[in-house]
Design an enzyme around this catalytic site. Structure first.
Site, mmCIF file in Angstrom:
data_model
loop_
_atom_site.group_PDB
_atom_site.id
_atom_site.type_symbol
_atom_site.label_atom_id
_atom_site.label_comp_id
_atom_site.label_asym_id
_atom_site.label_seq_id
_atom_site.Cartn_x
_atom_site.Cartn_y
_atom_site.Cartn_z
ATOM 1 N N GLY A 12 -0.888 -6.662 9.888
ATOM 2 C CA GLY A 12 -0.515 -5.927 11.099
ATOM 3 C C GLY A 12 0.966 -5.684 11.261
ATOM 4 O O GLY A 12 1.450 -5.492 12.381
ATOM 5 N N SER A 13 1.698 -5.637 10.144
ATOM 6 C CA SER A 13 3.138 -5.370 10.297
ATOM 7 C C SER A 13 3.371 -3.945 10.816
ATOM 8 O O SER A 13 4.352 -3.692 11.524
ATOM 9 C CB SER A 13 3.898 -5.626 8.993
ATOM 10 O OG SER A 13 3.606 -4.656 8.031
ATOM 11 N N ASN A 14 2.480 -3.016 10.488
ATOM 12 C CA ASN A 14 2.636 -1.657 11.034
ATOM 13 C C ASN A 14 2.332 -1.631 12.533
ATOM 14 O O ASN A 14 3.002 -0.920 13.294
ATOM 15 C CB ASN A 14 1.752 -0.659 10.275
ATOM 16 C CG ASN A 14 2.406 -0.188 9.000
ATOM 17 O OD1 ASN A 14 3.294 0.654 9.031
ATOM 18 N ND2 ASN A 14 2.005 -0.766 7.873
ATOM 19 N N MET A 91 -9.270 -1.717 6.438
ATOM 20 C CA MET A 91 -9.779 -1.640 5.069
ATOM 21 C C MET A 91 -11.252 -1.222 5.024
ATOM 22 O O MET A 91 -12.073 -1.847 4.359
ATOM 23 C CB MET A 91 -9.607 -3.001 4.381
ATOM 24 C CG MET A 91 -8.174 -3.498 4.372
ATOM 25 S SD MET A 91 -7.027 -2.322 3.633
ATOM 26 C CE MET A 91 -7.450 -2.573 1.922
ATOM 27 N N LEU A 93 -13.929 2.458 5.452
ATOM 28 C CA LEU A 93 -14.083 3.894 5.719
ATOM 29 C C LEU A 93 -14.692 4.090 7.096
ATOM 30 O O LEU A 93 -15.538 3.308 7.511
ATOM 31 C CB LEU A 93 -15.040 4.516 4.689
ATOM 32 C CG LEU A 93 -14.489 4.816 3.303
ATOM 33 C CD1 LEU A 93 -15.607 5.396 2.427
ATOM 34 C CD2 LEU A 93 -13.323 5.784 3.380
ATOM 35 N N ASN A 108 -4.026 7.874 9.444
ATOM 36 C CA ASN A 108 -3.986 6.698 8.572
ATOM 37 C C ASN A 108 -2.665 6.710 7.804
ATOM 38 O O ASN A 108 -2.072 7.771 7.602
ATOM 39 C CB ASN A 108 -5.153 6.752 7.585
ATOM 40 C CG ASN A 108 -5.190 5.544 6.658
ATOM 41 O OD1 ASN A 108 -5.002 4.400 7.094
ATOM 42 N ND2 ASN A 108 -5.412 5.780 5.372
ATOM 43 N N HIS A 110 -0.967 5.308 4.109
ATOM 44 C CA HIS A 110 -1.390 4.821 2.787
ATOM 45 C C HIS A 110 -0.153 4.641 1.897
ATOM 46 O O HIS A 110 0.709 5.519 1.855
ATOM 47 C CB HIS A 110 -2.362 5.833 2.163
ATOM 48 C CG HIS A 110 -2.901 5.352 0.859
ATOM 49 N ND1 HIS A 110 -3.910 4.402 0.776
ATOM 50 C CD2 HIS A 110 -2.565 5.647 -0.413
ATOM 51 C CE1 HIS A 110 -4.152 4.147 -0.498
ATOM 52 N NE2 HIS A 110 -3.353 4.885 -1.248
HETATM 53 C C1 GRF Z 1 0.087 -0.730 4.592
HETATM 54 O O1 GRF Z 1 0.794 -0.749 3.379
HETATM 55 C C2 GRF Z 1 -0.649 0.566 4.758
HETATM 56 O O2 GRF Z 1 -0.071 1.622 4.081
HETATM 57 C C3 GRF Z 1 -1.998 0.256 4.142
HETATM 58 O O3 GRF Z 1 -2.253 -1.075 4.468
HETATM 59 C C4 GRF Z 1 -1.016 -1.764 4.617
HETATM 60 C C5 GRF Z 1 -1.106 -2.484 5.933
HETATM 61 O O4 GRF Z 1 -0.039 -3.362 6.101
HETATM 62 N N1 GRF Z 1 -3.015 1.152 4.636
HETATM 63 P P1 GRF Z 1 0.158 -4.133 7.481
HETATM 64 O O5 GRF Z 1 -1.156 -4.878 7.776
HETATM 65 O O6 GRF Z 1 0.471 -3.131 8.529
HETATM 66 O O7 GRF Z 1 1.263 -5.098 7.220
#
Ligand code: GRF
Length: 194
Positions: A12-14, A91, A93, A108, A110
């Site tokens: 969940g760093s994003n 992770m 679909l 999304n 990627h």
């Molecule tokens: C990211 O690299 C994103 O591109 C991919 O999954 C990863 C998620 O990273 N879909 P985080 O859980 O947000 O750290």
């Protein structure tokens, strides 16, 4: 103010980057009103507690079918009055239940330059293939695996000494910088068309 649900399965760093971005905006055009995770032990759920985001952790195993799993999620999205979905390391679909309910309102991120290296372990795939350039893609979500229309891409050079860790750090830095801004731009665009 549009209400966003973030979907995440892992660290969940994003999600964290989106929350930090929002905390620094004087007039954000969206808020994260719900965090959905299909992994009840995911670290992102701990982050959601810190940010006081309402969360819904749901395991697909608890349902007899994929569509019932998604209907349970859809119910939560409706309850929270969600307008827009952001996948951030989710992770799985999406099936027709969620896709039809949020058509053109799901994005999304990627860690490769799509259409190269879709699916899992995109960073490892790029290193194993030996490409010298990979990157980050943000795209709309359709029924395919990382196949929807591309919104934004940024290349990342792979050095001769690159490791999976160093490349992952470079890619995450760009993701954290760009994803919140692109989400805000997509929502601005959506509002312009409504
Ligand atoms: C990211 O690299 C994103 O591109 C991919 O999954 C990863 C998620 O990273 N879909 P985080 O859980 O947000 O750290």
């Amino acid at each position: 103010m549009q209400r966003v649900a973030v979907f995440a399965s892992g660290s969940g760093s994003n999600y964290q980057a989106i929350m930090e971005y929002l905390a620094n905006q004087s007039h954000p055009n969206f808020e994260v009103a719900l965090l959905i995770s299909d992994q009840p032990k995911a670290q992102v759920l701990e982050r959601a507690k810190t940010w006081e985001t309402k969360s819904y952790a749901v395991s697909v195993k608890a349902f007899p079918s994929m569509s019932q799993f998604e209907e349970a999620i859809l119910h939560q999205l409706w309850e929270a009055d969600i307008d827009f979905l952001v996948l951030a390391g989710y992770m799985r679909l999406l099936g027709p239940t969620l896709l039809n309910a949020f058509r053109d309102k799901i994005v999304n991120i990627h860690p490769s330059l799509l259409p190269s290296f879709p699916g899992k372990d995109a960073i490892r795939q790029a290193l194993d293939y030996g490409v010298q350039v990979t990157g980050v893609t943000i795209h709309f979500v359709d029924e395919g695996m990382d196949t929807g229309p591309i919104i934004y891409q940024r290349p990342v050079l792979i050095d001769s000494s690159e490791t999976a860790d160093s490349l992952s750090t470079k890619i995450h830095t760009i993701e954290h910088e760009m994803y919140p801004q692109i989400i805000a731009a997509c929502i601005r665009n959506l509002e312009g068309h409504e």
